[in-house]
Design an enzyme around this catalytic site. Sequence first.
Site, PDB file in Angstrom:
ATOM      1  N   ARG A  43       0.839  -1.218   0.000  1.00 19.85           N
ATOM      2  CA  ARG A  43       0.000   0.000   0.000  1.00 19.85           C
ATOM      3  C   ARG A  43       0.863   1.253   0.000  1.00 19.85           C
ATOM      4  NH1 ARG A  43      -3.884  -3.052  -1.845  1.00 19.85           N
ATOM      5  NH2 ARG A  43      -4.359  -4.738  -0.448  1.00 19.85           N
ATOM      6  N   GLU A 102      -5.432 -12.493   7.889  1.00 20.44           N
ATOM      7  CA  GLU A 102      -5.051 -12.492   6.469  1.00 20.44           C
ATOM      8  C   GLU A 102      -3.875 -13.431   6.186  1.00 20.44           C
ATOM      9  OE1 GLU A 102      -4.544  -8.302   5.471  1.00 20.44           O
ATOM     10  OE2 GLU A 102      -6.695  -8.101   5.197  1.00 20.44           O
ATOM     11  N   ARG A 126     -17.365  -9.537  10.026  1.00 22.48           N
ATOM     12  CA  ARG A 126     -16.006  -9.095  10.323  1.00 22.48           C
ATOM     13  C   ARG A 126     -15.929  -7.876  11.245  1.00 22.48           C
ATOM     14  NH1 ARG A 126     -12.180  -7.306   5.377  1.00 22.48           N
ATOM     15  NH2 ARG A 126     -10.773  -5.996   6.544  1.00 22.48           N
ATOM     16  N   ASP A 154     -11.826  -1.491   7.849  1.00 23.28           N
ATOM     17  CA  ASP A 154     -10.479  -1.411   7.263  1.00 23.28           C
ATOM     18  C   ASP A 154     -10.222  -0.062   6.608  1.00 23.28           C
ATOM     19  OD1 ASP A 154      -7.995  -2.051   6.395  1.00 23.28           O
ATOM     20  OD2 ASP A 154      -8.611  -3.455   4.851  1.00 23.28           O
ATOM     21  N   GLU A 170      -4.587   2.788  15.454  1.00 20.92           N
ATOM     22  CA  GLU A 170      -3.813   2.744  14.213  1.00 20.92           C
ATOM     23  C   GLU A 170      -4.573   3.536  13.155  1.00 20.92           C
ATOM     24  OE1 GLU A 170      -2.380  -1.216  13.072  1.00 20.92           O
ATOM     25  OE2 GLU A 170      -2.800  -0.752  10.971  1.00 20.92           O
ATOM     26  N   GLU A 225      -4.792   4.240   1.147  1.00 21.29           N
ATOM     27  CA  GLU A 225      -5.186   3.007   0.463  1.00 21.29           C
ATOM     28  C   GLU A 225      -6.581   3.110  -0.151  1.00 21.29           C
ATOM     29  OE1 GLU A 225      -4.901  -0.468   2.947  1.00 21.29           O
ATOM     30  OE2 GLU A 225      -5.846  -1.764   1.454  1.00 21.29           O
TER      31      GLU A 225
HETATM   32  C1  GCV Z   1      -0.696  -5.032   5.714  1.00 21.19           C
HETATM   33  C2  GCV Z   1      -5.783  -4.262   4.608  1.00 21.19           C
HETATM   34  C3  GCV Z   1      -4.777  -3.997   3.523  1.00 21.19           C
HETATM   35  C4  GCV Z   1      -3.599  -4.954   3.627  1.00 21.19           C
HETATM   36  C5  GCV Z   1      -2.994  -4.798   5.016  1.00 21.19           C
HETATM   37  C6  GCV Z   1      -4.075  -5.135   6.040  1.00 21.19           C
HETATM   38  C7  GCV Z   1      -3.584  -4.968   7.472  1.00 21.19           C
HETATM   39  O1  GCV Z   1      -6.444  -5.463   4.390  1.00 21.19           O
HETATM   40  O2  GCV Z   1      -5.397  -4.093   2.275  1.00 21.19           O
HETATM   41  O3  GCV Z   1      -2.662  -4.609   2.630  1.00 21.19           O
HETATM   42  O4  GCV Z   1      -1.867  -5.625   5.192  1.00 21.19           O
HETATM   43  O5  GCV Z   1      -5.162  -4.258   5.858  1.00 21.19           O
HETATM   44  O6  GCV Z   1      -3.843  -3.912   8.026  1.00 21.19           O
HETATM   45  O7  GCV Z   1      -2.976  -5.869   8.012  1.00 21.19           O
END
Ligand code: GCV
Length: 702
Positions: A146, A269, A313, A342, A364, A370
């Site tokens: 990102r 993820e 989620r 997100d 955070e 993004e």
């Molecule tokens: C670092 C989102 C982003 C991912 C990122 C994730 C996270 O899904 O698209 O690129 O991964 O958040 O915060 O862990």
Amino acid sequence: MSNTKRNVALSLLLGAAIAATADDGSSLWLRKPAPDPSIVQTESQISDTLRITFAELASFKSNSVEVMENKHRTDLGDDGFEILMDGDKVKIIAQREIGLLYGAYYLLRHQACGTQITDNFAAKEVPYYKYRMLNHWDNLDGTVERGYAGNSIWKWDELPETVSPRYVEYARANASIGINATVLNNVNASPKMLETANLKKVKAIADVLRPYGIRVFLSVNFASPMVIGGLKDADPQKPEVLAWWRAKAKEIYDLVPDFGGFLVKANSEGQPGPCDYGRTHADGANVLADALKPYGGVVIWRAFVYGRKSEERVQQALLEFQPLQGKFRDNVIVQAKNGPLDFQPCEPFHPMFGKITGIPLAIELQITQEYLGQSNHLAYLGTLWKEVLDSDTYQNGPGSTVAKKIRESGMIAGVANIGDDVNWCRHPFAQANWYAFGRLAWNPNLKAEDIAREWLAQTFTSNPAFVDPVCDMMMSSVPAIRQYMMPLGLAHIFASTLGNHYGPGPWLYQTGNDSFLQYASLLSTNDNVPTRKVFDATATELGADRTKKGTGTVMQYNAPLCDEYDDINTCPERYWLWFHRLQWDQKMPTGDTFWEHLCGQFESGAKTAATYPGIWESVKMYVDPERYDLVLGRLKLQAREAVWWKDACILFYQSVNNLPLPKGITPPIYDLNKLKRIQFPSNVHFCPSPADVNKALDGALK
Ligand code: GCV
């Protein structure tokens, strides 16, 4: 008294080290490269921090300055400072040297903004949070997840032998706004980060950042003991796993004595974590915490988890962490994103901030854009972050703001938007977000508008004929983006959910695309109710039903918010579709129908974006040609993309509801089928270039 007094004015050899003002954006809001600290000559030995302070103060023109370190000024905390006048001399007082450096940057900021230093000038500043931290999502191979401004600034293949001069510029820029901590690598962490050869590189970076008061942290992969340590597994309950982490911590602290600690993305993820062994997130965090404890390090454990499949989620993090209250070691901080999904353009605050007790929580924020046009759109995030920080969670009655809540941990983190582009952030206005993050981390009570103004004054000119209109444009940018992309609390309707998150794709989130729907939290797989769509776009309705009668997500908020959000008449307009599924012909509290209102939002956002190129053209005389052109090209693209979003969404929703375009809405210029064919490479490391986007949109018009 252990006061040390030093006169700065004495012995500076100036000039040579200060280059002419650059206009390529490389010197950010500071407008000059870092002065060479060796120009400072003193009779006695002084620390690097003090040397930098004096070198910077050489640019302070209006008065002579005296700095004074006073160990008894505990009221100033570790990082605070006081500034007083002594005749026509300015005095900076701090408990620690870093406070003196912060005081120096304070003076320089005021000078650049045109503040007159008069006889009665006085200031006292103590930062609100202890950890003011950047999170880099930078990989060892030089890419940035990102990241929209080129490759990583960390040149791992050259380190530790070659230490880029950019590291000093980075440290200085951060110190100038009070940022004092940085996580160097991606939360999707390579286990290799902890290999000895890489730790030596980390040491080289830490040595450059230290005099600027910045401590280094690392993201770690939970499976590291297996992958690089040769253990059979990484089960946190096994003594050999703890022993591995302890030995690794010792190795790190031998190299970097002020190392800050670990940031961990676990069971999210695809990342490994303690749940792989039937353990909890607390078990996982505690094994690392025990290893770091002897050295004063902290573990920052992310709340962005996916492990639990039984809820939608946006509910997962609270459900996962609530039972773990009181179970974490005292050097663990749990870090939650500002909202529960997100980093969408508009989310309500994360319910954990109002419900969790007994676990210090960090917030955070995402500085990298993004989901807000990446490096192509002007999106001033100061307004968005203020909305979150000022949100009242009612956890301890009225006035329980998110900003106050995270003071329990003292940690605020921002996902960096920095790359190796000359101007660091690609879009010149993206620098404002790095700046605003630092300023709000220092003082969340600052106003977004004041921060924008001081950034503009330093970065371009303090002339009100420039600052006033451009500040208005910045302040309107996030509201406009919300309107033209995802109004009223729509979320995650991007074209490429699993890839680049660029451009509209509402048609993808329909029945049959269940993985997309789950990813975007638009499908509930709650064990207690049959699987159902939380969100839908049908002939009769649109939105997500998270009310008490729906998935019950509103209940994750304290009263009175849960009731306010539950009732469409009291739910803030910006969350209508986040919490409610609305009938197209439903009369809204605003008097129009829902369909009319929705279309009006797209229209209004696109109209606002259409004014941006003209605003910028009207201030051309105040801006150097390089930055002027860079910004103008992108503002024109932004205006064009706003129409792309508006047309794509309106045309798609018309295809499901068969309603006519409401009066006053500009007719679409695009054809839905052609828009559906637009695709950019699925890539988490780059933003499509303006040329590529323009070409794709030209193609869709043919
Ligand atoms: C670092 C989102 C982003 C991912 C990122 C994730 C996270 O899904 O698209 O690129 O991964 O958040 O915060 O862990």
